[in-house]
Write an enzyme that holds these catalytic residues in place. Structure first.
Site, short mmCIF file in Angstrom:
data_model
loop_
_atom_site.label_atom_id
_atom_site.label_comp_id
_atom_site.label_asym_id
_atom_site.label_seq_id
_atom_site.Cartn_x
_atom_site.Cartn_y
_atom_site.Cartn_z
N ILE A 61 0.89 -1.16 0.00
CA ILE A 61 0.00 0.00 0.00
C ILE A 61 0.93 1.21 0.00
O ILE A 61 1.92 1.24 0.72
CB ILE A 61 -0.94 0.00 1.23
CG1 ILE A 61 -1.84 1.24 1.26
CG2 ILE A 61 -0.19 -0.10 2.54
CD1 ILE A 61 -2.92 1.18 2.35
N SER A 62 0.62 2.21 -0.84
CA SER A 62 1.58 3.32 -1.01
C SER A 62 1.64 4.21 0.22
O SER A 62 0.72 4.23 1.04
CB SER A 62 1.19 4.17 -2.22
OG SER A 62 0.99 3.36 -3.35
N GLN A 63 2.74 4.97 0.29
CA GLN A 63 2.97 5.92 1.39
C GLN A 63 1.92 7.05 1.30
O GLN A 63 1.70 7.59 0.22
CB GLN A 63 4.38 6.48 1.17
CG GLN A 63 4.83 7.54 2.10
CD GLN A 63 6.15 8.16 1.62
OE1 GLN A 63 6.73 7.73 0.64
NE2 GLN A 63 6.58 9.20 2.31
#
Ligand code: SAM
Length: 665
Positions: A61-63
């Site tokens: 899951i992206s930052q």
């Protein structure tokens, strides 16, 4: 639940708004969508740290900051139709669904797509269609789109995605042909065949695997040629041609090149791991040169004051006071090693026959010695002023219940609704400094010790209190304590005194030019010394490409010798490695090599290994973005390095180690 809501609001304030993101609709969506529902089981407590997290199938899951940056750049309006490529957990699509009329999202892993779909149902987000397939081809059935966001790195912007943009539509996509590091591009379709392009900076995404992305084996699937990124090549070749070559660390001439920094009052020497032999040996060589040739008399290190004080007495030929084993708490190898034993052996020989003021001393800057510092103040007062000792014992008694595990003190203070022991320890410190110590007296080693230990107890009380709340405050307090201790040392040793500081790169490199300063609001000793001693500080970082390192997998675990993974493509370290020279120094000060400064000013990935090293999640755990040229005045490169030579942690085993008192106690 309330705790997650509070953490989410903190994330919006500290990681997004404070870092310059200001689109009110994007910030409102980030404050609304519960990221903890999109992370893997067991990861919820980390949901509001500003980092990517694993979600299965080797994906992440992206930052949050990068997601918000992409959303802001895409300028999504309420009536828009949006396409996302790379559904992953569904978090970014959920955010888009709060901003747009409808969202289509494509994921190549069916299991991830199904999980995301289930989350949308649970959250009642009903304007999202999840598709399983190759999103590098877009989703032609629903085109054209007002915005397309791609959550995986492509070798070049896929033609299919450009052609599925409406006129005026925005494509936000990471692009790059250097492994996992890409440039985030915003491409706007201005006409049937015309596009504008803008760069939003360096980012790190998993690869876009598909017909118009990468092949599974990492080769380019797309046919259009993309030239290798010029910047990396320019920088590596500039370094190759202009860096100052260094001989082997053991060579007598190793430290000659550092005379250029000897005008400074404080020279700060970093390290990019706490367990690399060459960083210790190189810093010892530079320290010896600064002492012998340039009159530096203070060596102040990221270690506990009471332990360093035992070493200080030893190197100054002062009678030892009773003490336990030095540097015996985790991580013991950080100071209890042969490289430090060799340095202190040299200091002792250097000091022999010299007057106190001409000798070189060894001091600890860190904040973690609450117990030992209390003991030291009491022992000093017992000897010098038994009546004052009675009062001090009573005051410090306030901390007794937490002395064994001070990290619990914060919770007790929070429950009680006030800082339980603050008054007592601050009063004790003031009294000692105002009435019994202070002024010129502090040069006396016993008094300096007692004063500093009293200051430390007061700082530690605050430290353990704010540590309980988490966030940047405890880090900042620790680094302020280190900078204050350094200033006390300089003051106590007179206006001409000069110091060499040893601490990790994360403490030494000016935090204003790193993710930690910009994203987390943290400052450090390097920044504070630059601000307090303007023009009189030299901040020198250290780096390496590969080799071995002494570190632990987790806090408190046994030390292991681990392989250091070769540095990542696109990182500062890889640029230095690609220069093809085994050892060198970069002079990054203004007016020395402006081309080099320009090439190394943009933020790039930089590796930070502490006492913990987790090679399996190296990118997430150990790399952060930072500007090399702005952080440091100099940077030392040692391409291949090996683990520090740790000494046995227990006294009995140390019997076989000759001539290393006080390490062999
Ligand atoms: N947006 C996601 C989130 O919020 O959790 C993060 C996505 S993750 C960084 C990238 C995702 O892109 C992975 O789940 C990966 O499987 C997917 N992906 C990679 N290539 C793809 C392709 N050609 N088509 C669709 N999905 C792809």
């Amino acid at each position: 639940m309330a705790a997650y809501d509070a953490a989410r609001m903190r994330m919006v304030r500290h990681h997004l708004a404070a870092r310059g993101l200001h689109d009110a609709r994007v910030l409102a969506a980030m404050a609304q969508v519960p990221r903890e529902r999109f992370v893997a089981p067991g990861m919820a407590e980390f949901a509001y740290e500003d980092s990517p997290l694993p979600i299965g199938e080797g994906q992440t899951i992206s930052q949050p900051y990068i997601v918000a940056l992409m959303l802001e750049a895409a300028r999504i309006r309420p009536a828009d139709l949006v396409l996302e490529v790379g559904t992953g957990s569904g978090y970014a699509a959920a955010l888009m669904s709060r901003l747009a009329r409808h969202v289509h999202t494509v994921e190549r892993h069916a299991s991830l797509a199904e999980e995301a779909r289930a989350r949308f149902v649970q959250l009642e987000y009903d304007n999202i269609d999840v598709h399983i397939g190759d999103g590098s081809r877009g989703w032609p059935d629903a085109a054209p789109f007002d915005a397309i966001l791609v959550a995986a790195g492509a070798p070049a912007p896929p033609e299919a995605l450009r052609s599925q943009l409406a006129i005026g539509g925005r494509l936000v996509i990471p692009v790059g042909d250097e492994g996992h590091v890409q440039e985030l591009l915003k491409i706007r379709r201005t006409g049937e065949d015309t596009f504008e392009q803008e760069s939003l900076g360096a980012v790190t995404f998993v690869p876009l695997i598909g017909e118009q992305g990468w092949a599974e084996d990492g080769r380019r699937a797309a046919s259009r040629h993309v030239p290798a990124r010029a910047r990396g090549h320019d920088t590596a070749s500039h370094i190759a041609g202009h860096a100052i070559g260094l001989p082997d660390v053991g060579d007598d001439a190793f430290a000659d090149a550092f005379d250029r920094f000897a005008d400074a009052r404080v020279v700060l020497l970093g390290e990019c791991s706490h367990g690399t032999s060459e960083f210790y040996a190189a810093r010892a060589a530079i320290t010896r040169r600064l002492v012998e040739r340039h009159g530096f008399t203070l060596v102040a290190v990221e270690a506990d004051w009471p332990d360093a004080s035992v070493i200080n007495r030893h190197v100054r030929h002062l009678r030892p006071r009773p003490h336990g084993p030095v540097f015996a708490r985790f991580p013991t190898w950080m100071w209890r090693n042969r490289e430090i034993a060799a340095l202190t052996g040299w200091m002792r020989r250097y000091n022999e026959g010299r007057a106190y003021g001409e000798q070189v001393g060894f001091y600890g800057l860190d904040i973690y010695s609450l117990n030992a510092s209390i003991e030291a103040v009491l022992e000093y007062l017992d000897r010098t002023d038994p009546e004052a000792a009675v009062i001090a014992r009573e005051r410090y008694g306030c901390l007794t219940p937490w002395q064994r595990s001070p990290e619990v003190y914060g919770r007790a203070a929070l429950r009680a609704g006030h800082a339980l022991c603050e008054d007592a320890v601050v009063r004790q410190c003031r009294e000692l400094l105002d009435h019994r110590l202070g002024g010129d007296d502090e040069l006396q080693p016993d008094r300096l010790d007692a004063a500093q230990n009293a200051r430390l107890v007061a700082s530690a009380e605050r430290y353990y209190r704010v540590m309980y709340y988490g966030g940047a405050d405890s880090w900042n307090l620790r680094d302020e304590h280190m900078a204050d201790t350094l200033d006390q040392l300089l003051r106590a040793h007179g206006p001409d005194s000069r110091a060499v500081v040893w601490a990790h790169n994360s403490h030494i490199g000016d935090a204003r030019h790193t993710d930690m300063g910009q994203a987390r609001g943290e400052h450090n000793i390097g920044q504070l010394v630059r601000q307090r001693h303007s023009g009189q500080a030299a901040l020198i970082g250290f780096g390496t490409h590969t080799g071995t390192v002494a570190a632990a997998h987790d806090w408190g675990d046994a030390m292991e010798i681990m392989d250091v993974r070769p540095s990542r493509a696109g990182s500062i370290e890889r640029l230095c490695h690609d220069a093809g020279r085994p050892r060198f120094l970069l002079d990054l000060r203004e007016g020395h090599d402006e081309t080099l400064r320009r090439l190394l000013s943009d933020p790039l990935l930089q590796r930070f290994i502490g006492v913990i090293y987790r090679p399996e999640t190296e990118l997430q755990s150990h790399y952060a973005r930072a500007s090399l040229a702005r952080q440091y005045d100099g940077y030392v490169w040692l391409d291949e390095t090996r683990a520090v030579d740790a000494l046995p942690a227990r006294a009995r085993e140390a019997d076989e180690v000759p001539d290393t008192y006080p390490f062999g106690v």
